[in-house]
Write a protein that holds these residues in place. Structure first.
Motif, mmCIF file in Angstrom:
data_model
loop_
_atom_site.group_PDB
_atom_site.id
_atom_site.type_symbol
_atom_site.label_atom_id
_atom_site.label_comp_id
_atom_site.label_asym_id
_atom_site.label_seq_id
_atom_site.Cartn_x
_atom_site.Cartn_y
_atom_site.Cartn_z
ATOM 1 N N UNK A 118 15.098 -11.538 7.623
ATOM 2 C CA UNK A 118 15.923 -12.744 7.521
ATOM 3 C C UNK A 118 16.638 -12.812 6.172
ATOM 4 N N UNK A 119 15.948 -12.417 5.109
ATOM 5 C CA UNK A 119 16.529 -12.504 3.764
ATOM 6 C C UNK A 119 17.224 -11.214 3.345
ATOM 7 N N UNK A 120 17.242 -10.222 4.204
ATOM 8 C CA UNK A 120 17.936 -8.983 3.871
ATOM 9 C C UNK A 120 17.265 -8.157 2.800
ATOM 10 N N UNK A 121 15.943 -8.240 2.680
ATOM 11 C CA UNK A 121 15.230 -7.510 1.631
ATOM 12 C C UNK A 121 15.398 -6.013 1.841
ATOM 13 N N UNK A 122 15.755 -5.308 0.763
ATOM 14 C CA UNK A 122 15.893 -3.848 0.813
ATOM 15 C C UNK A 122 14.852 -3.146 -0.046
ATOM 16 N N UNK A 123 14.283 -3.853 -1.049
ATOM 17 C CA UNK A 123 13.293 -3.279 -1.941
ATOM 18 C C UNK A 123 12.289 -4.372 -2.306
ATOM 19 N N UNK A 124 11.080 -3.950 -2.591
ATOM 20 C CA UNK A 124 10.031 -4.894 -2.980
ATOM 21 C C UNK A 124 9.671 -4.723 -4.458
ATOM 22 N N UNK A 125 9.284 -5.833 -5.073
ATOM 23 C CA UNK A 125 8.737 -5.806 -6.432
ATOM 24 C C UNK A 125 7.391 -6.520 -6.427
ATOM 25 N N UNK A 126 6.362 -5.829 -6.886
ATOM 26 C CA UNK A 126 5.045 -6.429 -7.107
ATOM 27 C C UNK A 126 4.905 -6.542 -8.622
ATOM 28 N N UNK A 127 5.133 -7.733 -9.190
ATOM 29 C CA UNK A 127 5.293 -7.836 -10.653
ATOM 30 C C UNK A 127 4.003 -8.059 -11.444
ATOM 31 N N UNK A 128 2.829 -7.867 -10.851
ATOM 32 C CA UNK A 128 1.565 -8.163 -11.532
ATOM 33 C C UNK A 128 1.469 -7.450 -12.870
ATOM 34 N N UNK A 129 0.942 -8.183 -13.867
ATOM 35 C CA UNK A 129 0.783 -7.619 -15.209
ATOM 36 C C UNK A 129 -0.683 -7.499 -15.584
ATOM 37 N N UNK A 130 -1.577 -7.679 -14.614
ATOM 38 C CA UNK A 130 -2.995 -7.404 -14.869
ATOM 39 C C UNK A 130 -3.431 -6.264 -13.948
ATOM 40 N N UNK A 131 -4.485 -5.566 -14.289
ATOM 41 C CA UNK A 131 -4.909 -4.431 -13.464
ATOM 42 C C UNK A 131 -5.626 -4.919 -12.208
ATOM 43 N N UNK A 132 -4.873 -5.158 -11.167
ATOM 44 C CA UNK A 132 -5.475 -5.704 -9.953
ATOM 45 C C UNK A 132 -6.563 -4.768 -9.434
ATOM 46 N N UNK A 133 -7.622 -5.369 -8.895
ATOM 47 C CA UNK A 133 -8.738 -4.581 -8.385
ATOM 48 C C UNK A 133 -8.437 -4.030 -6.995
ATOM 49 N N UNK A 134 -7.666 -4.748 -6.231
ATOM 50 C CA UNK A 134 -7.065 -4.273 -4.988
ATOM 51 C C UNK A 134 -5.909 -5.215 -4.710
ATOM 52 N N UNK A 135 -4.781 -4.683 -4.377
ATOM 53 C CA UNK A 135 -3.587 -5.518 -4.227
ATOM 54 C C UNK A 135 -3.139 -5.489 -2.764
ATOM 55 N N UNK A 136 -3.478 -6.555 -2.036
ATOM 56 C CA UNK A 136 -3.074 -6.638 -0.633
ATOM 57 C C UNK A 136 -1.549 -6.593 -0.510
ATOM 58 N N UNK A 137 -0.867 -7.317 -1.406
ATOM 59 C CA UNK A 137 0.584 -7.421 -1.254
ATOM 60 C C UNK A 137 1.272 -6.074 -1.418
ATOM 61 N N UNK A 138 0.794 -5.228 -2.332
ATOM 62 C CA UNK A 138 1.462 -3.938 -2.500
ATOM 63 C C UNK A 138 1.273 -3.074 -1.254
ATOM 64 N N UNK A 139 0.104 -3.135 -0.629
ATOM 65 C CA UNK A 139 -0.124 -2.348 0.582
ATOM 66 C C UNK A 139 0.668 -2.913 1.764
ATOM 67 N N UNK A 140 0.793 -4.238 1.827
ATOM 68 C CA UNK A 140 1.600 -4.839 2.883
ATOM 69 C C UNK A 140 3.068 -4.469 2.715
ATOM 70 N N UNK A 141 3.532 -4.491 1.458
ATOM 71 C CA UNK A 141 4.918 -4.113 1.199
ATOM 72 C C UNK A 141 5.154 -2.640 1.521
ATOM 73 N N UNK A 142 4.227 -1.785 1.110
ATOM 74 C CA UNK A 142 4.376 -0.352 1.413
ATOM 75 C C UNK A 142 4.406 -0.105 2.913
ATOM 76 N N UNK A 143 3.649 -0.897 3.673
ATOM 77 C CA UNK A 143 3.593 -0.704 5.123
ATOM 78 C C UNK A 143 4.934 -0.964 5.786
ATOM 79 N N UNK A 144 5.807 -1.753 5.158
ATOM 80 C CA UNK A 144 7.123 -2.012 5.762
ATOM 81 C C UNK A 144 8.035 -0.798 5.679
ATOM 82 N N UNK A 145 7.695 0.169 4.834
ATOM 83 C CA UNK A 145 8.526 1.361 4.688
ATOM 84 C C UNK A 145 9.624 1.232 3.658
#
Length: 831
Positions: free
Chosen positions: A755-782
């Motif tokens: 809907x928003x025409x997203x072409x690239x994702x940014x996961x802007x976290x500045x701490x060392x995440x222990x597991x990042x659901x959002x980055x894996x969800x974003x990667x799954x979109x291709x």
């Protein structure tokens, strides 16, 4: 404040309207939209149609509903053969509802009929509703001001949670206070003359269970007793001869034989009439007992004790596994028991202080209900209008209540009920439905009084304690997991729920000891029938309740938000039994430092907290004002870590833990999470401009400052677009060009991105995440995904084909690092 208000309005503003008639091309009615509703960030449409399929389309989202949801009520009323009922739901924002493109329904018509016309749905946005919502926001924000100031002064997450709770942006569990005196048993009083109880026991079939019921009455009744058996013409030919033989040589047993089947109520009334034949000071209460109720040891003295202390008591009902409002572990939910479990649960009930938690109730439950003789004299029989049974004890209790009698729930006695044995479950459902209508007509206030009792649940503490006894009795050889967790939500909570669901699937209940709420401890018991919970500041009570479990597997999930977290390791150790097991889960780095994200006071990550760290953010203030330095903190947590299996969810987390506790490296195990939902792949829109999608709820550690700076720098014309799919900390205002979608569901992510025409994702976290659901969800979109080269997010993008690693340095201009990568985005888009 504007950002907070927008989130508050998205959460709490509710709008609704009727949608109107659905017509076909010939002008005939082909359906109706009963409701169009906006609430909680979703648009819901419900109705019916004479169609093969109904689709709701809005803002790039689509829901085709349930093709097998039939509406026979509509079909019969209109003389139609069949209709399709639908309840459809798609993500929506208030701004979308104000757009020129309203939501729409499209319908696939039945073969041979005129086409059904699409229907546009407009939902009016009431200015009055928005104004009232704004007034409520100002009220709640003002009441939450102390918590907001506490957050600004200390950055303690507990203040943030309190502020969210005040604005009702979080969903707390419905939990009430626990009674600390439950186990405060006083010295026994001098024994008084023991009353003789009269037990009225109607019998119809259930031969095998009948024998066990009678054996228990004989062996477990600890008062003088008289038993009146009423055999109600059982169809099982074994029953009557057995009762005759059993009663023949027992002087205190009387057998009444109905010449024909009279039904439960008339049989009970025969017994009550005979029970009243004997009166006198030694005659105690009359106990109505079902033949599928199995009384435990020393049950009678506990059941009749309340009558001795208060002449206003008209009935007393014990706790049970199947006794409506007196059921445990979950109120109004039946739980099947295996042999021996009932006795194990009652052994815990027998430890309760007798007078604590005796609770007034709107009714008793007749499976095992003691009835005061004085009150029976005033209302001597059950009403035969209730046919073969169910609801008759409610009618008796309400009549007595109008005369001033009280009905009590007794927490200190548990009686197993093999419900449904006497009549059969199917007949019970029919009788209950019919007789409930009679109760509602006679006592219009009764239903509300039951709901009030359920909401207040004065038996909560006993229900929880007995529920824990039930959990511990399921399999004495298998430990029950106790999870220590916070109440802040997020990925740790999702993982915890997955663990609990897996436990339940294997037949094992789970316990959660939650911190960070309005009371220090909240204990939750998760069972297949639901959950029961209670909260307390009394640490000794929390330990005492959890000690009911004979074997325990102690799991630390997260303790962020506790008021004195340096004490948590000792609490965890105290819950472990001698040969028990434990896990320490690194959802964050709280066991390594009070700064659980490892960010210093400047908001920067500078590596694992090893050695002397002078930054004040790596020390903690206790409630008495004293400070705990990093070395003391780590030593306290290491005492628990040395007895636990250490579980990390990314390789980077393993490196950090090993850097702090190198000697515990052999105890580390790596278990990456599984995604809750895998979004379908996406492809960028051809020849469109790059649009950077920032994913997640963005706070300080999630890179809110980076997103804010980036949004301002991308405000110029011709730069890539930017959209936040999630929310941002209101302290970090975004320019108008950056669209904020708001809360989302993972299963809707691909639709929203399209809907928003997203072409690239940014996961802007500045701490060392222990597991990042959002980055894996974003990667799954291709689509290409950018993240900084730290933590689990760095591990993920480094190893993914569509990952883009951004260099990280704590003192660098991180927004500039993203902008430096933008030409790569344009090149990638062109290719």
């Amino acid at each position: 404040m504007a950002g907070l208000h927008a989130r508050y309005e998205a959460t709490h503003l509710a709008l609704a309207t009727r949608g109107g008639t659905i017509t076909d091309a010939s002008g005939e009615q082909a359906g109706h939209v009963d409701l169009v509703q906006f609430s909680g960030g979703r648009l819901r449409v419900a109705g019916w149609a004479r169609a093969d399929r109904v689709r709701l389309i809005h803002g790039g989202h689509e829901d085709s509903g349930c093709p097998h949801l039939r509406r026979p009520d509509v079909a019969s009323q209109l003389g139609l053969v069949e209709t399709l009922g639908f309840e459809l739901s798609v993500p929506a924002r208030l701004a979308d509802l104000r757009s020129e493109a309203p939501p729409g329904l499209t319908l696939t018509e039945e073969q041979g009929r005129p086409p059904i016309l699409p229907l546009s749905l407009r939902i009016p946005i009431s200015r009055r509703a928005r104004l009232l919502c704004a007034i409520r926001f100002l009220r709640d924000a003002t009441l939450g001001l102390p918590a907001a100031l506490g957050w600004l002064a200390t950055r303690d997450p507990i203040f943030r949670a309190r502020f969210k709770s005040r604005l009702r942006l979080s969903t707390p569990l419905a939990s009430g206070p626990l009674e600390p005196r439950l186990f405060d048993v006083e010295p026994a009083e001098t024994a008084q003359a023991e009353p003789r109880i009269t037990i009225v026991l109607p019998v119809y079939n259930a031969f095998e269970l009948l024998q066990l019921c009678l054996e228990r009455v004989v062996s477990h009744t600890d008062l003088p007793w008289r038993l009146i058996l009423i055999e109600d013409g059982s169809s099982d030919e074994r029953v009557r001869p057995f009762l005759r033989d059993w009663a023949r040589d027992r002087a205190n047993v009387e057998l009444l034989e109905n010449p024909e089947n009279l039904g439960f109520i008339r049989s009970v009334n025969r017994g009550l009439d005979r029970a009243r034949d004997r009166e006198g000071p030694s005659e105690g209460p009359v106990v109505l007992l079902n033949s599928d109720a199995l009384v435990p040891d020393r049950w009678a003295s506990r059941l009749v004790r309340p009558f001795e202390r208060d002449p206003g008591v008209a009935s007393v009902t014990p706790m049970s596994n199947d006794a409506e409002i007196f059921s445990t572990p979950v109120i109004c939910s039946r739980t099947q028991l295996s042999p021996g479990q009932g006795d194990a649960i009652d052994r815990v009930a027998a430890e309760f202080a007798p007078e604590v938690l005796l609770s007034s109730a709107p009714t008793g439950v007749g499976f095992c209900m003691a009835m005061g003789r004085d009150w029976l004299a005033r209302v001597p029989q059950l009403d035969t209008a209730f046919g073969r049974g169910y609801g008759e004890e409610v009618d008796w209790c309400r009549k007595v209540a109008r005369l001033g009698g009280r009905h009590l729930g007794l927490p200190g006695l548990f009686v197993e009920h093999r419900g449904g044995e006497s009549f059969g479950s199917a007949e019970k459902l029919r009788l209950v439905a019919h007789n409930n209508e009679i109760i509602s007509r006679r006592y219009p206030e009764y239903d509300q009084s039951v709901q009030d009792f359920i909401a207040a649940d004065p038996l909560r503490t006993a229900r929880l304690a007995l529920g824990l006894a039930w959990a511990g009795s399921l399999d004495p050889a298998r430990p029950v997991p106790i999870y220590m967790a916070h109440d802040l939500g997020g990925g740790a909570e999702h993982y915890l729920e997955q663990r609990i669901e897996a436990d339940l699937a294997e037949g094992c209940p789970s316990v959660v000891l939650r911190v960070g709420g309005s009371r220090r401890w909240q204990i939750e018991l998760a069972t297949p029938g639901g959950r029961c919970h209670g909260r307390t500041d009394d640490t000794a009570l929390a330990r005492r309740l959890l000690s009911i479990l004979p074997r325990r597997h102690v799991v630390y999930s997260c303790g962020v938000g506790d008021r004195d977290p340096v004490e948590l390791p000792q609490m965890l150790l105290s819950l472990m039994v001698e040969d028990g097991s434990a896990e320490l889960l690194f959802h964050d780095f709280y066991p390594l430092a009070p700064a659980y994200t490892l960010l210093d006071r400047t908001g920067a990550y500078r590596g694992p907290p090893v050695g002397a760290v002078e930054d004040p953010g790596f020390s903690a203030r206790r409630p008495d004002g004293t400070r705990v330095d990093l070395a003391t903190w780590q030593a306290a947590w290491k005492a628990f870590a040395e007895r636990a299996d250490l579980v990390v969810f990314s390789r980077d987390s393993a490196r950090i833990v090993s850097a702090v506790w190198p000697d515990l490296t052999p105890r580390l195990s790596l278990r990456p999470h599984r995604l809750r939902h895998t979004p379908p792949p996406l492809r960028p829109v051809p020849d469109g401009r790059p649009v950077l999608g920032v994913l997640g709820n963005i706070g300080l550690q999630k890179g809110a400052a980076v997103v804010q700076t980036l949004g301002r720098r991308l405000a110029a014309p011709g730069t890539p677009g930017m959209v936040l799919i999630g929310n941002i900390d209101p302290a970090f205002a975004l320019p108008p060009k950056v669209e904020v979608h708001g809360s989302y569901r993972v299963e809707d992510l691909s639709r929203i991105a399209r809907q928003h025409g997203v072409t690239h994702w940014l996961i802007p976290s500045v701490w060392p995440e222990t597991f990042c659901y959002t980055v894996h969800e974003a990667l799954a979109t291709g689509l290409p995904v950018m993240a900084f080269d730290i933590g689990a997010q760095g591990d993920a993008v480094r190893t993914a084909e569509n990952g883009i690693v951004l260099p990280f340095h704590p003192d660098a201009d991180l927004a500039a690092r993203v902008i430096d990568a933008l030409p790569l985005l344009a090149m990638d888009k062109a290719s």
